[in-house]
Enzyme design. Structure first.
Site, PDB file in Angstrom:
ATOM      1  N   ASP A 198     -17.971   7.510 -23.703  1.00 25.11           N
ATOM      2  CA  ASP A 198     -18.171   8.839 -24.300  1.00 25.11           C
ATOM      3  C   ASP A 198     -19.000   9.720 -23.363  1.00 25.11           C
ATOM      4  O   ASP A 198     -19.347   9.319 -22.256  1.00 25.11           O
ATOM      5  CB  ASP A 198     -18.839   8.702 -25.665  1.00 25.11           C
ATOM      6  CG  ASP A 198     -20.229   8.102 -25.570  1.00 25.11           C
ATOM      7  OD1 ASP A 198     -20.380   7.048 -24.927  1.00 25.11           O
ATOM      8  OD2 ASP A 198     -21.184   8.671 -26.136  1.00 25.11           O
TER       9      ASP A 198
ATOM     10  N   HIS B 290     -11.279   2.065 -22.027  1.00 29.70           N
ATOM     11  CA  HIS B 290     -11.683   3.114 -22.972  1.00 29.70           C
ATOM     12  C   HIS B 290     -12.815   3.885 -22.303  1.00 29.70           C
ATOM     13  O   HIS B 290     -13.992   3.577 -22.463  1.00 29.70           O
ATOM     14  CB  HIS B 290     -12.141   2.483 -24.288  1.00 29.70           C
ATOM     15  CG  HIS B 290     -12.498   3.495 -25.340  1.00 29.70           C
ATOM     16  ND1 HIS B 290     -11.583   4.018 -26.216  1.00 29.70           N
ATOM     17  CD2 HIS B 290     -13.681   4.080 -25.652  1.00 29.70           C
ATOM     18  CE1 HIS B 290     -12.174   4.873 -27.028  1.00 29.70           C
ATOM     19  NE2 HIS B 290     -13.452   4.930 -26.696  1.00 29.70           N
TER      20      HIS B 290
ATOM     21  N   ASP C 249      -5.731  -4.587 -22.723  1.00 33.36           N
ATOM     22  CA  ASP C 249      -6.007  -3.550 -21.731  1.00 33.36           C
ATOM     23  C   ASP C 249      -5.319  -2.248 -22.125  1.00 33.36           C
ATOM     24  O   ASP C 249      -4.335  -1.826 -21.518  1.00 33.36           O
ATOM     25  CB  ASP C 249      -5.535  -4.018 -20.349  1.00 33.36           C
ATOM     26  CG  ASP C 249      -5.819  -2.990 -19.261  1.00 33.36           C
ATOM     27  OD1 ASP C 249      -6.716  -2.143 -19.470  1.00 33.36           O
ATOM     28  OD2 ASP C 249      -5.145  -3.035 -18.208  1.00 33.36           O
TER      29      ASP C 249
ATOM     30  N   GLU D 279     -13.899  -0.976 -23.567  1.00 34.68           N
ATOM     31  CA  GLU D 279     -14.774   0.143 -23.212  1.00 34.68           C
ATOM     32  C   GLU D 279     -15.672  -0.264 -22.054  1.00 34.68           C
ATOM     33  O   GLU D 279     -15.787  -1.445 -21.695  1.00 34.68           O
ATOM     34  CB  GLU D 279     -15.623   0.593 -24.410  1.00 34.68           C
ATOM     35  CG  GLU D 279     -16.341   1.924 -24.141  1.00 34.68           C
ATOM     36  CD  GLU D 279     -17.059   2.492 -25.360  1.00 34.68           C
ATOM     37  OE1 GLU D 279     -17.528   3.644 -25.276  1.00 34.68           O
ATOM     38  OE2 GLU D 279     -17.149   1.800 -26.382  1.00 34.68           O
TER      39      GLU D 279
END
Length: 587
Positions: A185, A511, A553, A562
């Site tokens: 993020d 991710h 994956d 992630e």
């Protein structure tokens, strides 16, 4: 664990062409699992075959075509949960640097033996933090094809109502620039930042010569400061902006109300806030600033005044924490009281003894003040646990066990008690490792697999074993630390090298918003993904529920694929340590 042992037969063949025993069972090439980066000349060299029907294997020189080694399988072991039987092969007797081919049951795979074999991994893992930088362009001369425009200058951040104070009421505009994106993020979190820097700087102190020579091509590489400290400084500068100048408290995180989509940083639109001050943020901040004050004292030319400023900030944050020992960050409670609601990473923690211990320990070694020593001893752990953002006891222990640190008699006795607990942990971890399916301490219990397990269990277990080696000189601890590294680099149930951009089979779709939004096929290199997670909290499609194969994956698998700065901090710590121990003596 069912073990069937075979008598090992090793032989170096001198100019003789010895034919391999006919295959018991033909297997595909990807059934051979080994360290995809290679091995140091004197390192233990193990491969695992995803079959129980293997007897003999052969090693060939890939350049000359000569057969150099033939061996028998070492043992077979059956998985406790998948019912698969695997065979272990040992070719440690091959020590000459070069490129080789391992052939078994009709399958073959190449591998390297070379000096500094983990240097590319150590460099890439540290370089990943440069790619995570906010508020500045990531330039082509340093990033190659992964260059990008600056995003999130964070010069117009609002005080969230949960963080309001008389001097900074809700809606006050503050500047909180620089720092690293935390994970997949785009937010920035003090708890995870403090822990990540603390772990990497603990390792830095062990191998000063190694890190003084390391160059990873970042904008600061030509100054007088080691690149690792330069990279830490970029995030430390941001952390200092997260301290309330009036009372010394530290905001828990800088965040948007909700996670941004998979868009480029420059295209993000949500307003960003600093939220509630917390005791864990204050203490992690205090610990890492106290630690940094010592390390940066030698680099005043590049960072004038930082060492003194960091120590003052550390003491102020610690004093705030003492006044607010139960100011825990609870996002659910926060959202019941304040708007806008916050739905990003919580990093919640309802126990702060570990942070108090770490912070007091670092402050004691930075100031020599008896009050911090007393607090550290009062908060000391009774047992050793591997480091993690939610349990920082180990970072305090590492401070006490720093090689070469001068301690008085009382402090030495205390440090020895901590060492005893570390060694108890290490002995328990390595018990039975040589009889497991992947010949490693990690990966033999279903509880080894969870969100972020490859860093939080596998790597941090390895770091702990490395410290046990430094304290005792016993090779068994170091050997098992290498085994855990072999695990993440390919000797595992999925056959993945779990670090982006390295090895022959690595994650292509982590991710990770930076990788997903850059219009480049390959992901940014050097990131360790979370790894197999039978919890499967993301709802993605997984091929199996088997704990050590519960990995996929795909970009949407935040539960297994992630990336995060604390996970890469663990990778930096272990990869750098193992590489340094193979090359340089401890300074």
């Amino acid at each position: 664990m069912k073990i069937v042992r075979y008598i090992a037969l090793f032989g170096i063949l001198s100019g003789l062409a010895v034919a391999c025993t006919p295959s018991t069972s033909v297997i595909p090439n990807d059934a051979i699992r080994l360290n995809q980066l290679g091995y140091y000349p004197n390192q233990e060299k193990i491969a695992v075959v995803d079959s129980g029907k293997v007897e003999e294997f052969v090693i060939w020189d890939a350049v000359s075509g000569e057969q150099v080694f033939v061996g028998k399988s070492l043992y077979t072991a059956k998985s406790a949960w998948s019912d698969k039987t695997r065979t272990t092969l040992d070719f440690s007797a091959v020590t000459t640097p070069g490129k080789y081919i391992l052939k078994v049951n009709g399958a073959s795979v190449t591998f390297l033996i070379k000096d500094s074999v983990l240097s590319p991994l150590a460099d890439a893992a540290l370089k990943s933090f440069y790619y995570q930088r906010t508020a500045m362009p990531i330039e082509e001369q340093y990033a190659g094809q992964w260059h990008r425009m600056a995003g999130h200058p964070d010069n117009h951040v609002l005080i969230h109502p949960s963080a309001a104070s008389p001097d900074r009421p809700a809606g006050t505009i503050v500047s909180s620039s620089k720092g690293w994106y935390d994970a997949g993020d785009y937010n920035k979190y003090i708890v995870n930042s403090g822990y990540s820097i603390g772990l990497m700087q603990s390792i830095y102190q062990l191998f000063l010569d190694y890190f003084s020579r390391q160059k990873i091509n970042i904008p600061e590489s030509n100054n007088h400061t080691p690149d690792l400290l330069d990279e830490m400084q970029f995030n430390l500068d941001w952390m200092l902006t997260m301290q309330d100048p009036e009372d010394g408290g530290v905001y828990h995180k800088l965040t948007t109300p909700f996670f941004e989509g998979f868009v480029k940083p420059v295209d993000c639109k949500q307003q960003r806030y600093v939220v509630q001050k917390s005791v864990t943020a204050a203490l992690d901040f205090a610990a890492v600033m106290a630690q940094s004050s010592r390390l940066f004292a030698s680099y005043e030319e590049d960072y004038p005044g930082f060492s003194k400023r960091a120590l003052l900030a550390a003491e102020k944050a610690y004093a705030w924490a003492e006044k607010h020992p139960e100011a825990y960050y609870n996002q659910n409670l926060l959202n019941q009281k304040y708007q806008p609601a916050i739905a990003t990473g919580e990093y919640g923690d309802t126990h702060a003894d570990d942070e108090f211990f770490w912070a007091a320990s670092e402050l004691y070694f930075s100031t020599g003040k008896e009050i911090y020593r007393e607090e550290a001893i009062k908060k000391a752990p009774q047992i050793y646990t591997a480091p993690g953002w939610g349990n920082t006891f180990a970072l305090g222990i590492f401070a006490w066990l720093q090689p070469g640190r001068e301690l008085n008699e009382a402090d030495r006795r205390f440090a020895d008690s901590l060492k005893t607990e570390l060694l108890k942990y290490a002995d328990k971890v390595i018990e039975g490792a040589e009889q497991t399916p992947f010949h490693a301490p990690y990966g033999n219990d279903a509880k080894d697999f969870f969100w972020g397990c490859l860093a939080e269990k596998c790597m941090n277990q390895g770091v702990s074993l490395m410290y046990a080696y430094l304290q005792t000189g016993k090779d068994v601890y170091l050997t098992n630390a290498y085994r855990n590294m072999d695990y993440i680099l390919g000797r595992n149930a999925t056959g993945f090298c779990y670090v982006t951009g390295l090895g022959t089979k690595s994650p292509k779709h982590p991710h990770h918003r930076l990788s997903a939004s850059d219009d480049i096929e390959d992901p940014i290199p050097g990131f360790l993904v979370g790894g197999p997670n039978p919890g499967q909290q993301d709802g993605a499609f997984y091929p199996t529920a088997s704990p050590d194969e519960s990995y996929v994956d795909t970009e949407d698998s935040y539960a297994s694929n992630e990336v995060a700065i604390n996970w890469n901090a663990a990778l930096v710590a272990l990869a750098s340590s193992l590489d340094a121990l193979a090359v340089y003596s401890v300074k």
